[in-house]
Design a protein around this motif. Structure first.
Motif, PDB file in Angstrom:
ATOM      1  N   ASP A   9      39.771  36.469  37.350  1.00 56.59           N
ATOM      2  CA  ASP A   9      40.820  35.714  36.669  1.00 56.59           C
ATOM      3  C   ASP A   9      42.147  35.852  37.398  1.00 56.59           C
ATOM      4  O   ASP A   9      42.901  34.871  37.549  1.00 56.59           O
ATOM      5  CB  ASP A   9      40.967  36.196  35.227  1.00 56.59           C
ATOM      6  CG  ASP A   9      39.790  35.782  34.364  1.00 56.59           C
ATOM      7  OD1 ASP A   9      39.070  34.845  34.770  1.00 56.59           O
ATOM      8  OD2 ASP A   9      39.576  36.406  33.308  1.00 56.59           O
ATOM      9  N   THR A  42      41.956  33.806  40.552  1.00 57.58           N
ATOM     10  CA  THR A  42      42.007  32.366  40.243  1.00 57.58           C
ATOM     11  C   THR A  42      43.416  31.926  39.886  1.00 57.58           C
ATOM     12  O   THR A  42      43.882  30.862  40.307  1.00 57.58           O
ATOM     13  CB  THR A  42      41.041  32.053  39.094  1.00 57.58           C
ATOM     14  OG1 THR A  42      39.735  32.467  39.450  1.00 57.58           O
ATOM     15  CG2 THR A  42      41.038  30.566  38.782  1.00 57.58           C
ATOM     16  N   SER A  70      45.675  29.147  41.809  1.00 64.39           N
ATOM     17  CA  SER A  70      46.207  27.960  41.129  1.00 64.39           C
ATOM     18  C   SER A  70      47.701  27.813  41.331  1.00 64.39           C
ATOM     19  O   SER A  70      48.239  26.706  41.280  1.00 64.39           O
ATOM     20  CB  SER A  70      45.883  28.033  39.643  1.00 64.39           C
ATOM     21  OG  SER A  70      46.554  29.141  39.055  1.00 64.39           O
TER      22      SER A  70
END
Length: 291
Positions: free
Chosen positions: A266, A269, A273
């Motif tokens: 997470d 990621t 992003s």
């Protein structure tokens, strides 16, 4: 693997019916004997001492190889037990490689015996020089009898023998083999322990009292732990409970590992992003537009 205490065959009302009491009496008798007659230690060590050469056994390749085997064999057992425990935690749904009580028994025996009793308590408290260090055998220190306290020798201490203690802790393995092999394995392990003790005396590393008292103390501990883990009523279910606890703990470790991996993914990621926004050029200022 089932630990069997054969006290039922001992004549009732005798000391042999109570092995812990017997081991305690033998150890106390040995201690009293060597404290009362300390010259016995010197006399036995003199058999292996040669004037001007010290203890020649230390230069014999065969005896050094035997000593190495005596050191690595218990280490190999410890490594195998650790591997079995690690495999159970990696594959919690599978049965343990060794019964949990077997692992717990020998882990407790080695930790409480050679590690704590010998090297953690007795060696720091009882400052007895090794035979090769005393004046009688070419050294510089005075002879100290067994169980002597309060001296000023802080180097390589002799009482009690750690290697004799470790090898003695292997003897209970005989009670985990099939009954038809039990006596043979017990005799072989006892012989191995006796030869290890003799080897340490021949090297000038320990007195006779060091190895005998160490063996007596480990015998007391192994019998006490054997009764604790195998001799009490109702302990047969201990393996089932320990197996279930290890299985649950293994699953918890796997769940914690998955949660940790998820958190890492997470975080990666989220960083990925944000990276396109970070790569965009900064907006120009009003002054720059006028120019």
């Amino acid at each position: 693997m089932v630990y069997v205490i054969d006290a039922a065959r001992a004549p009732r009302g005798t000391v042999a019916e109570k092995p812990l009491l017997l081991a305690t009496l033998v150890t106390l008798s040995l201690s009293a004997f060597f404290v009362s007659f300390p010259a016995v230690d010197l006399a036995v060590s003199h058999f292996f001492y040669v004037e001007g050469q010290g203890f020649p056994a230390t230069k014999m390749t065969a005896l050094n190889t035997f000593r190495a085997f005596g050191q690595y064999f218990p280490l190999a057992l410890t490594i195998v037990l650790v591997i079995g425990l690690v495999l159970k935690l990696i594959y919690p749904s599978r049965a343990s490689l060794f019964p949990p009580r077997f692992t717990l028994y020998f882990s407790s025996l080695f930790l409480l015996g050679p590690a704590l009793t010998v090297n953690g308590i007795l060696k720091p408290l009882i400052d007895r020089p090794r035979p090769r260090s005393i004046i009688d055998f070419g050294g510089t220190e005075h002879f100290i009898h067994a169980w002597a306290l309060g001296g000023d020798y802080f180097d390589d201490r002799s009482f009690v023998s750690g290697e004799a203690a470790v090898v003695t802790c292997l003897i209970p393995l005989a009670f985990f083999v099939p009954v038809v092999w039990r006596r043979c394995v017990f005799c072989l392990l006892s012989l191995f322990a006796a030869l290890t003790a003799l080897n340490r005396i021949a090297f000038g590393a320990h007195f006779l009292s060091d190895v005998l008292i160490a063996s007596g103390l480990m015998a007391m501990l192994s019998i006490a732990l054997g009764h604790l883990f195998y001799g009490r009523p109702g302990v047969q279910s201990c393996d089932i409970k320990l197996e279930a606890a290890l299985t649950d703990f293994g699953h918890r470790l796997h769940a914690a590992r998955r949660r940790a991996i998820a958190r890492v993914l997470d975080a990666v990621t989220s960083r990925l992003s944000l990276s396109p926004a970070l790569l965009q050029p900064a907006p120009s200022t009003k002054a720059e537009r006028q120019d």
